[in-house]
Design a protein around this motif. Structure first.
Motif, PDB file in Angstrom:
ATOM      1  N   SER A  40     127.758  25.424 -43.519  1.00 17.15           N
ATOM      2  CA  SER A  40     128.155  25.035 -44.875  1.00 17.15           C
ATOM      3  C   SER A  40     128.288  26.234 -45.803  1.00 17.15           C
ATOM      4  CB  SER A  40     127.134  24.060 -45.468  1.00 17.15           C
ATOM      5  OG  SER A  40     127.077  22.876 -44.696  1.00 17.15           O
ATOM      6  N   CYS A  41     129.295  26.157 -46.673  1.00 15.74           N
ATOM      7  CA  CYS A  41     129.496  27.148 -47.723  1.00 15.74           C
ATOM      8  C   CYS A  41     129.323  26.453 -49.074  1.00 15.74           C
ATOM      9  CB  CYS A  41     130.899  27.750 -47.617  1.00 15.74           C
ATOM     10  SG  CYS A  41     131.286  28.976 -48.881  1.00 15.74           S
ATOM     11  N   ASN A  42     128.709  27.143 -50.033  1.00 15.90           N
ATOM     12  CA  ASN A  42     128.544  26.562 -51.378  1.00 15.90           C
ATOM     13  C   ASN A  42     129.853  26.697 -52.146  1.00 15.90           C
ATOM     14  OD1 ASN A  42     125.785  25.951 -50.977  1.00 15.90           O
ATOM     15  ND2 ASN A  42     125.242  28.088 -51.412  1.00 15.90           N
ATOM     16  N   LYS A  43     130.776  25.780 -51.866  1.00 13.39           N
ATOM     17  CA  LYS A  43     132.111  25.856 -52.462  1.00 13.39           C
ATOM     18  C   LYS A  43     132.058  25.667 -53.975  1.00 13.39           C
ATOM     19  CE  LYS A  43     136.731  23.815 -52.106  1.00 13.39           C
ATOM     20  NZ  LYS A  43     137.555  22.758 -51.473  1.00 13.39           N
ATOM     21  N   ALA A  44     132.673  26.613 -54.699  1.00 14.55           N
ATOM     22  CA  ALA A  44     132.686  26.537 -56.167  1.00 14.55           C
ATOM     23  C   ALA A  44     134.104  26.492 -56.709  1.00 14.55           C
ATOM     24  CB  ALA A  44     131.949  27.739 -56.759  1.00 14.55           C
ATOM     25  N   LEU A  45     135.107  26.635 -55.815  1.00 14.52           N
ATOM     26  CA  LEU A  45     136.498  26.662 -56.235  1.00 14.52           C
ATOM     27  C   LEU A  45     137.251  25.477 -55.645  1.00 14.52           C
ATOM     28  CD1 LEU A  45     137.107  30.480 -55.663  1.00 14.52           C
ATOM     29  CD2 LEU A  45     136.510  29.339 -57.809  1.00 14.52           C
ATOM     30  N   ASP A  47     139.952  25.549 -53.854  1.00 13.54           N
ATOM     31  CA  ASP A  47     140.451  25.832 -52.511  1.00 13.54           C
ATOM     32  C   ASP A  47     139.600  26.929 -51.877  1.00 13.54           C
ATOM     33  OD1 ASP A  47     141.423  28.426 -53.353  1.00 13.54           O
ATOM     34  OD2 ASP A  47     143.127  27.366 -54.253  1.00 13.54           O
ATOM     35  N   CYS A  48     139.999  27.365 -50.666  1.00 10.19           N
ATOM     36  CA  CYS A  48     139.201  28.362 -49.937  1.00 10.19           C
ATOM     37  C   CYS A  48     139.926  29.702 -49.829  1.00 10.19           C
ATOM     38  CB  CYS A  48     138.878  27.841 -48.531  1.00 10.19           C
ATOM     39  SG  CYS A  48     137.948  26.291 -48.508  1.00 10.19           S
ATOM     40  N   ASN A  49     140.945  29.910 -50.652  1.00 14.56           N
ATOM     41  CA  ASN A  49     141.733  31.140 -50.565  1.00 14.56           C
ATOM     42  C   ASN A  49     140.949  32.381 -50.969  1.00 14.56           C
ATOM     43  OD1 ASN A  49     143.941  29.632 -49.754  1.00 14.56           O
ATOM     44  ND2 ASN A  49     144.700  29.367 -51.860  1.00 14.56           N
ATOM     45  N   SER A  50     139.826  32.195 -51.660  1.00 13.05           N
ATOM     46  CA  SER A  50     139.012  33.338 -52.086  1.00 13.05           C
ATOM     47  C   SER A  50     137.680  33.388 -51.340  1.00 13.05           C
ATOM     48  CB  SER A  50     138.758  33.265 -53.598  1.00 13.05           C
ATOM     49  OG  SER A  50     139.972  33.271 -54.315  1.00 13.05           O
ATOM     50  N   THR A  51     137.642  32.737 -50.167  1.00 14.96           N
ATOM     51  CA  THR A  51     136.393  32.634 -49.401  1.00 14.96           C
ATOM     52  C   THR A  51     136.276  33.746 -48.368  1.00 14.96           C
ATOM     53  OG1 THR A  51     136.364  30.232 -49.649  1.00 14.96           O
ATOM     54  CG2 THR A  51     135.027  31.160 -47.874  1.00 14.96           C
ATOM     55  N   GLU A  86     137.145  24.790 -42.652  1.00 13.81           N
ATOM     56  CA  GLU A  86     137.368  23.431 -43.127  1.00 13.81           C
ATOM     57  C   GLU A  86     137.841  23.447 -44.593  1.00 13.81           C
ATOM     58  OE1 GLU A  86     137.154  20.321 -41.701  1.00 13.81           O
ATOM     59  OE2 GLU A  86     137.032  21.403 -39.799  1.00 13.81           O
ATOM     60  N   SER A  87     138.284  22.286 -45.073  1.00 11.39           N
ATOM     61  CA  SER A  87     138.765  22.183 -46.451  1.00 11.39           C
ATOM     62  C   SER A  87     137.651  22.428 -47.471  1.00 11.39           C
ATOM     63  CB  SER A  87     139.390  20.808 -46.690  1.00 11.39           C
ATOM     64  OG  SER A  87     138.450  19.777 -46.425  1.00 11.39           O
ATOM     65  N   ASP A  88     136.385  22.212 -47.056  1.00 10.96           N
ATOM     66  CA  ASP A  88     135.258  22.495 -47.956  1.00 10.96           C
ATOM     67  C   ASP A  88     134.724  23.902 -47.753  1.00 10.96           C
ATOM     68  OD1 ASP A  88     134.064  22.257 -45.495  1.00 10.96           O
ATOM     69  OD2 ASP A  88     132.559  20.777 -46.107  1.00 10.96           O
ATOM     70  N   CYS A  89     135.493  24.730 -47.009  1.00 13.84           N
ATOM     71  CA  CYS A  89     135.183  26.147 -46.751  1.00 13.84           C
ATOM     72  C   CYS A  89     134.064  26.341 -45.729  1.00 13.84           C
ATOM     73  CB  CYS A  89     134.848  26.901 -48.039  1.00 13.84           C
ATOM     74  SG  CYS A  89     136.119  26.763 -49.316  1.00 13.84           S
ATOM     75  N   GLY A  98     125.228  31.999 -26.574  1.00 14.37           N
ATOM     76  CA  GLY A  98     124.008  32.687 -26.975  1.00 14.37           C
ATOM     77  C   GLY A  98     124.270  33.892 -27.847  1.00 14.37           C
ATOM     78  N   GLU A  99     125.495  34.463 -27.757  1.00 16.17           N
ATOM     79  CA  GLU A  99     125.829  35.645 -28.544  1.00 16.17           C
ATOM     80  C   GLU A  99     126.230  35.305 -29.980  1.00 16.17           C
ATOM     81  OE1 GLU A  99     127.050  35.137 -25.404  1.00 16.17           O
ATOM     82  OE2 GLU A  99     125.524  36.473 -24.572  1.00 16.17           O
ATOM     83  N   ASP A 100     126.356  34.020 -30.296  1.00 15.27           N
ATOM     84  CA  ASP A 100     126.784  33.619 -31.638  1.00 15.27           C
ATOM     85  C   ASP A 100     125.638  33.562 -32.643  1.00 15.27           C
ATOM     86  OD1 ASP A 100     129.508  33.340 -31.060  1.00 15.27           O
ATOM     87  OD2 ASP A 100     129.221  31.304 -30.285  1.00 15.27           O
ATOM     88  N   TYR A 101     124.405  33.752 -32.179  1.00 15.24           N
ATOM     89  CA  TYR A 101     123.283  33.685 -33.120  1.00 15.24           C
ATOM     90  C   TYR A 101     123.397  34.793 -34.162  1.00 15.24           C
ATOM     91  CZ  TYR A 101     120.894  37.910 -31.588  1.00 15.24           C
ATOM     92  OH  TYR A 101     120.567  39.215 -31.364  1.00 15.24           O
ATOM     93  N   GLY A 102     122.792  34.579 -35.311  1.00 16.95           N
ATOM     94  CA  GLY A 102     122.784  35.620 -36.332  1.00 16.95           C
ATOM     95  C   GLY A 102     122.813  35.050 -37.733  1.00 16.95           C
ATOM     96  N   LEU A 103     123.066  35.910 -38.699  1.00 19.49           N
ATOM     97  CA  LEU A 103     123.125  35.536 -40.105  1.00 19.49           C
ATOM     98  C   LEU A 103     124.583  35.454 -40.551  1.00 19.49           C
ATOM     99  CD1 LEU A 103     121.911  35.074 -42.933  1.00 19.49           C
ATOM    100  CD2 LEU A 103     121.834  37.570 -43.199  1.00 19.49           C
ATOM    101  N   TYR A 104     124.969  34.285 -41.073  1.00 22.38           N
ATOM    102  CA  TYR A 104     126.318  34.065 -41.585  1.00 22.38           C
ATOM    103  C   TYR A 104     126.241  33.905 -43.107  1.00 22.38           C
ATOM    104  CZ  TYR A 104     127.685  33.180 -36.729  1.00 22.38           C
ATOM    105  OH  TYR A 104     127.930  33.304 -35.382  1.00 22.38           O
ATOM    106  N   ILE A 105     127.111  34.620 -43.822  1.00 21.31           N
ATOM    107  CA  ILE A 105     127.071  34.619 -45.288  1.00 21.31           C
ATOM    108  C   ILE A 105     128.434  34.221 -45.839  1.00 21.31           C
ATOM    109  CG2 ILE A 105     126.634  36.014 -47.351  1.00 21.31           C
ATOM    110  CD1 ILE A 105     124.975  37.889 -45.544  1.00 21.31           C
ATOM    111  N   CYS A 106     128.441  33.218 -46.707  1.00 20.81           N
ATOM    112  CA  CYS A 106     129.684  32.766 -47.336  1.00 20.81           C
ATOM    113  C   CYS A 106     129.669  33.126 -48.816  1.00 20.81           C
ATOM    114  CB  CYS A 106     129.846  31.253 -47.165  1.00 20.81           C
ATOM    115  SG  CYS A 106     131.388  30.616 -47.875  1.00 20.81           S
ATOM    116  N   GLN A 107     130.754  33.755 -49.270  1.00 19.85           N
ATOM    117  CA  GLN A 107     130.913  34.129 -50.678  1.00 19.85           C
ATOM    118  C   GLN A 107     132.332  33.832 -51.133  1.00 19.85           C
ATOM    119  OE1 GLN A 107     129.427  38.162 -49.489  1.00 19.85           O
ATOM    120  NE2 GLN A 107     128.464  38.107 -51.525  1.00 19.85           N
TER     121      GLN A 107
END
Length: 298
Positions: A40-45, A47-51, A86-89, A98-107
């Motif tokens: 999940s991303c904390n969508k504030a806009l 659309d997602c063009n600035s994500t 996704e449409s909600d970013c 197993g290689e996909d673990y880690g920290l993901y950051i949405c801005q």
């Protein structure tokens, strides 16, 4: 070195969020390999063009690798084909490994200024491997292998995580092997259960046993609990080769061979019988001709 870079990156992001009043919450997600996940991303806009989605783990060559920039996937990432927005970013990852673990950051940014709170998502991946290796197939939550009774098999359940120490010491994360009814296999003496950890994997718990005839189609599950609550699990099913398949194949072969022999026998009989049939036809024809001439004389 990578650890220090990751910590610096994370510290800068948090500091920037605090200064702009857009600090976000941290989310932990636990998933089994082979499944699909949506972060999940904390969508504030609108659309997602600035994500922007960035990613980092303990062993990244570079901290903060960008997966999504301006709402568009980066083509030079190994997981490019498995990512979608996704449409909600939210960031979707198909067939997690197993290689996909880690920290993901949405801005999200507008004119260089961050919009809304930052989303921090820790992805922890649970997966199972088997030794000795055999022909196997896997699905989203289970795997099978064709092995035989009397063989010793070792199943290794592994948790890959960004911050292992915190998970174990503060979050109470544990791994355990259970049977189909959910009973902890540590209570059964036929199973040897060992727990350990190393620099590459957060937690490892192995199950070793000698397979019995009745283990065919038996299911074992590796469960991950957090604060005594089940988060996710991986299923492993033993599958023996079916002797009936071999018998069936043999039966088909025998039937085909029998049919072949019957056809050959018929042909042989026909070949040897043909002259006799012709001879009988000649004799019958001569006798019929003799009777005709005798009738005419009378």
């Amino acid at each position: 070195m990578a650890d220090k870079c990751d910590l610096c990156l994370l510290g800068l992001i948090i500091l920037s969020s605090l200064l702009t009043g857009t600090s976000g919450a941290f989310e932990n997600m636990f998933i089994s390999s082979g499944e699909n996940v949506s972060l999940s991303c904390n969508k504030a806009l609108s659309d997602c063009n600035s994500t922007t989605w960035t990613y980092s783990n303990r062993f990244s060559d570079s901290a903060g690798a960008e997966l999504i920039t301006g709402g568009i996937k980066k083509k030079d990432t190994e997981r490019h084909e498995r990512l979608s927005l996704e449409s909600d970013c939210s960031l979707n990852i198909k067939n997690v490994t197993g290689e996909d673990y880690g920290l993901y950051i949405c801005q999200q940014y507008v004119n260089g200024r961050q919009q809304g709170p930052v989303a921090f998502v820790y992805l922890h991946v649970l997966h199972v491997s088997v030794s000795p290796s055999s022909s196997s197939s896997s699905s989203s939550s289970s795997s099978q292998t064709e092995i035989s009774p009397g063989r010793s098999v070792t199943l290794s359940c592994q948790l890959s995580s960004f911050d292992c120490n915190y998970l174990v010491s503060s979050d109470g994360v544990e791994l355990l092997w259970v049977n189909q009814t959910g009973v902890d296999l540590k209570t059964d003496s036929r199973y040897q259960i060992l727990s350990s950890s190393d620099q590459d994997l957060c937690i490892i718990i192995t199950l070793t046993t000698t397979l019995l005839n009745e283990d065919d189609n038996r299911e074992w599950r590796c469960q991950l609990t957090r604060r005594n609550q089940l988060e996710t699990s991986v299923r492993y099913t033993v599958k023996y080769s079916d002797p009936a398949d071999t018998a069936s194949e043999t039966g088909v072969s025998v039937t085909a061979l029998s049919l072949y022999r019957v056809i050959v026998s018929i042909v042989e009989i026909a070949v040897f019988a043909a002259p006799t049939v012709i001879l009988l036809q000649i004799i019958c024809a001569r006798r019929a001709g003799g009777r005709t001439r005798s009738t005419q004389r009378k």
